[in-house]
Design a protein around this motif. Structure first.
Motif, PDB file in Angstrom:
ATOM      1  N   VAL A  25      38.453 -11.183  61.289  1.00 59.02           N
ATOM      2  CA  VAL A  25      36.741 -11.231  61.065  1.00 59.02           C
ATOM      3  C   VAL A  25      36.582 -12.769  62.085  1.00 59.02           C
ATOM      4  N   VAL A  28      31.345 -14.820  61.856  1.00 62.95           N
ATOM      5  CA  VAL A  28      30.843 -14.151  60.797  1.00 62.95           C
ATOM      6  C   VAL A  28      30.244 -14.807  59.891  1.00 62.95           C
ATOM      7  N   GLY A  47      36.791  -5.836  57.611  1.00 59.46           N
ATOM      8  CA  GLY A  47      36.898  -7.924  57.731  1.00 59.46           C
ATOM      9  C   GLY A  47      35.764  -7.909  56.604  1.00 59.46           C
ATOM     10  N   SER A  51      36.512 -11.818  54.712  1.00 60.10           N
ATOM     11  CA  SER A  51      35.838 -12.805  54.349  1.00 60.10           C
ATOM     12  C   SER A  51      35.803 -13.247  53.011  1.00 60.10           C
ATOM     13  N   GLY A 233      34.893  -6.248  61.683  1.00 65.34           N
ATOM     14  CA  GLY A 233      35.006  -7.684  62.342  1.00 65.34           C
ATOM     15  C   GLY A 233      34.151  -8.303  62.400  1.00 65.34           C
TER      16      GLY A 233
END
Lengths: 332, 337
Positions: A25, A28, A47, A51, A233
């Motif tokens: 990730v 984000v 991802g 998360s 990601g």
């Protein structure tokens, strides 16, 4: 706008593997407000699941590491919390349900016992009291004759029933946020409809927020107030549910919506997104979607676009989103 | 669409025989308590299914888990021995064929499985996997087989240089393409597709669906397409059969079935699927069924769906409805239709 219940800021998560370091990730950002349902959609490797696991502090320390970013829950950074502090939050403030109700229940305890554990741990109830509350929670998720069911073991229940037990367990302490990771993917459609209905009802009653992770755009349309689209990601687009479905901006979102077979559509040939999902160890340069994007330009191949707010409540990470919109208008 | 219709009409006048016919097929599995004691009942996985598949059409089979759709597919190509009933392939009864006879008939029938990870031998190279059916059936010499494999890989959208690679080097969608190439290697007429796109991501799923359709057109293939996903089935099928607890409850042309479902179960199933449009999704009325699918060990008396049917009456609890053709050409098993 009031400050959000949950705010994920620039979260970057690395995994150490045999093939080197993988960034599952990257940078984000998203938030969940009070009483809101936010859906994260994406395909495998996007991802979306990691998360949610990182919010719960469930990424094993030896494998994965949050290298950057904050996860603010009611203003407090969960990344900085110790395991002990996280245990107090998990199941009390934030709860989670998983895809596989079979593997997430303990086979050697009765389901009543497993729900009662929450009440005993978080609310310091005694055994008897906790069991009474457990039975009550089973009733709330629509399990028939909960007094008997509470004394049964997971293997005695069907898949849909087990997922309801998971929901009962997750909601036992009336959490402020429920994270549901593909909660209905393993269920049949008629059972999925039941489970989604229960989640919506309970959300109303408890006034909680839901973060729903799914690959099924139908489920998103049914549940979401706001949608976050992830690819390889990163977040590529964020929008209100209606806007996203009626006027998607990012080429990936457009492709995903068109590639989905629908019971209402019967075209001869399906639209597709060409190519395959990128290998996590060899992510494309520039925009990650450019090898599959019909609108890709030289800039997309070199420079990575960042997620930017383009209008109120709408964010997109694409260099060409404006021309795209124009193209759509011309086509229409 | 038109192809299927034309052939159905021909069939009605007796000019055209169906490629495959299944008559009152049953498959019961005994439940063993232990190896020393006898069985304590039977799972009636498939319990009296009749259908016909015309050459060149795609017949979709839909239903929820445990309805018997996969067992039906496996029995049709005789991977399992049916308990009762008949399977006719080109008017030839293959229900009790022995291994030798089956080997011949299997040149015409192939299967594509759901799990592209479990259905390819991880120790063989792609060339060997795709060429294996040719070797088993002793078709061509080594060089000819190799050429055929190259041709097949290109047909399914893979580069022929992949022949020397191993399955683990491929993604799910690519593996499914390899599975399809293998099924095509001996020029079959009928392919049973058992949930072939269910394990794939949306963006890859549509590519594989298109591939199935292209290959059908090019080679005149007939598909029995088994899936729990009604949207996928709508897209690929000419006709669709809906199964519930071992029986077909409705069989009709795709458009008719989806636009105007007749059986209460079909109606509920279609209304349970969320539509990817939040506005429409909120607007439409939905039937939410109560309870779970009953156990196939003790199916309900009368109509099997009566325990969950919102319209059930006395007759439904007592008498099993017959599966019969209505005047609009669809087959339905319901007292109230």
């Amino acid at each position: 706008m009031k400050s959000p219940l949950l705010e994920v800021k620039d979260l970057t998560l690395q995994f150490q593997t045999d093939k080197g370091i993988i960034k599952a990730v990257e940078r984000v950002n998203f938030s969940v407000h009070k009483a809101e349902t936010v859906c994260i959609v994406g395909e495998s490797g996007s991802g979306k699941s990691v998360s949610s696991l990182s919010i719960m502090g469930l990424i094993p320390k030896q494998d994965g590491k949050i290298t950057e970013g904050e996860i603010l829950f009611e203003g407090e950074d969960l990344v900085k919390k110790s395991n002990r502090e996280m245990r107090k939050i998990r199941g009390y403030d934030i709860s989670m349900i998983f895809q596989e109700p079979m593997t997430s229940l303990n086979p050697v305890y009765t389901i009543g016992n497993q729900i009662a554990e929450s009440f005993r741990y978080h609310m310091q109830m005694n055994r008897k009291e906790a069991m009474k509350h457990a039975i009550e929670s089973l009733r709330k998720v629509g399990i028939p004759s909960p007094e008997e069911r509470a004394y049964q073991y997971p293997h005695q229940l069907s898949g849909g029933m087990r997922q309801r037990v998971m929901i009962a367990m997750a909601l036992a302490c009336k959490p402020k946020l429920l994270i549901a990771d593909e909660p209905t993917t393993a269920l049949d459609v008629t059972i999925q409809a039941q489970v989604l209905e229960i989640m919506k009802d309970l959300k109303q009653v408890l006034g909680m927020s839901i973060l729903l992770i799914t690959h099924d755009l139908g489920v998103v349309a049914e549940m979401a107030d706001r949608v976050v689209v992830m690819y390889a990601g990163i977040v590529v687009e964020e929008a209100g549910a209606e806007e996203l479905f009626h006027k998607p901006y990012h080429p990936y979102t457009i492709g995903l919506l068109e590639a989905m077979p629908s019971i209402r559509r019967n075209g001869k040939r399906m639209k597709t997104i060409e190519g395959t999902l990128p290998d996590p160890t060899k992510k494309p340069t520039g925009c990650r979607f450019h090898p599959r994007c019909p609108f890709a330009t030289d800039r997309c191949r070199v420079e990575e676009p960042v997620l930017e707010e383009v209008s109120s409540g709408r964010k997109v990470a694409c260099w060409n989103y404006n021309p795209l919109e124009r193209k759509k208008v011309v086509l229409a | 669409m038109t192809v299927g219709l034309l052939e159905r009409k021909e069939n009605m006048t007796g000019l055209h025989e169906p490629l495959l016919e299944v008559k009152n097929l049953k498959k019961h599995f005994p439940i063993k308590r232990s190896i020393f004691r006898g069985s304590r009942g039977t799972v009636k996985a498939v319990d009296g299914v009749s259908l016909a598949v015309q050459t060149g059409e795609t017949l979709g089979i839909v239903g929820e888990s445990g309805c018997g759709k996969s067992t039906l597919g496996r029995n049709i190509i005789r991977l399992q021995e049916p308990t009762d009933g008949k399977i006719l392939y080109k008017n030839q009864d293959i229900t009790h064929f022995n291994e030798g006879e089956l080997r011949k008939i299997r040149r015409d029938m192939q299967i594509v499985f759901q799990d592209p990870y479990a259905s390819l031998n991880s120790k063989l190279k792609i060339g060997e996997i795709v060429g294996e059916p040719l070797r088993v059936h002793r078709i061509g010499n080594k060089r000819e087989r190799e050429e055929k494999v190259q041709y097949l890989l290109e047909k399914v959208g893979l580069d022929k240089s992949n022949m020397t690679r191993y399955p683990h080097e491929f993604s799910g969608g690519q593996r499914q393409r390899i599975g399809i190439a293998r099924a095509l290697s001996i020029n079959p007429k009928l392919i049973v597709c058992d949930e072939p796109v269910s394990a794939l991501d949306v963006s890859v799923q549509s590519q594989v669906i298109n591939l199935f359709q292209d290959l059908q057109e090019e080679f005149g293939l007939t598909y029995l397409f088994i899936s729990h996903d009604l949207s996928v089935v709508r897209h690929i099928s000419n006709r669709v059969a809906v199964m519930y607890l071992g029986k077909i409850v409705e069989l009709a042309e795709t458009e008719k079935l989806y636009d105007n479902p007749a059986h209460p179960y079909t109606q509920a199933l279609l209304s349970a699927i969320p539509i990817p449009d939040p506005v429409e999704q909120k607007r439409r009325e939905r039937i939410i069924l109560k309870g779970d699918v009953p156990s196939p060990v003790h199916p309900p008396t009368g109509c099997r769906f009566h325990t969950r049917c919102p319209l059930a009456r006395k007759i439904c609890r007592e008498e099993e409805p017959t599966f019969k053709e209505r005047n609009d050409g669809r087959w339905v098993a319901c007292h109230l239709v």
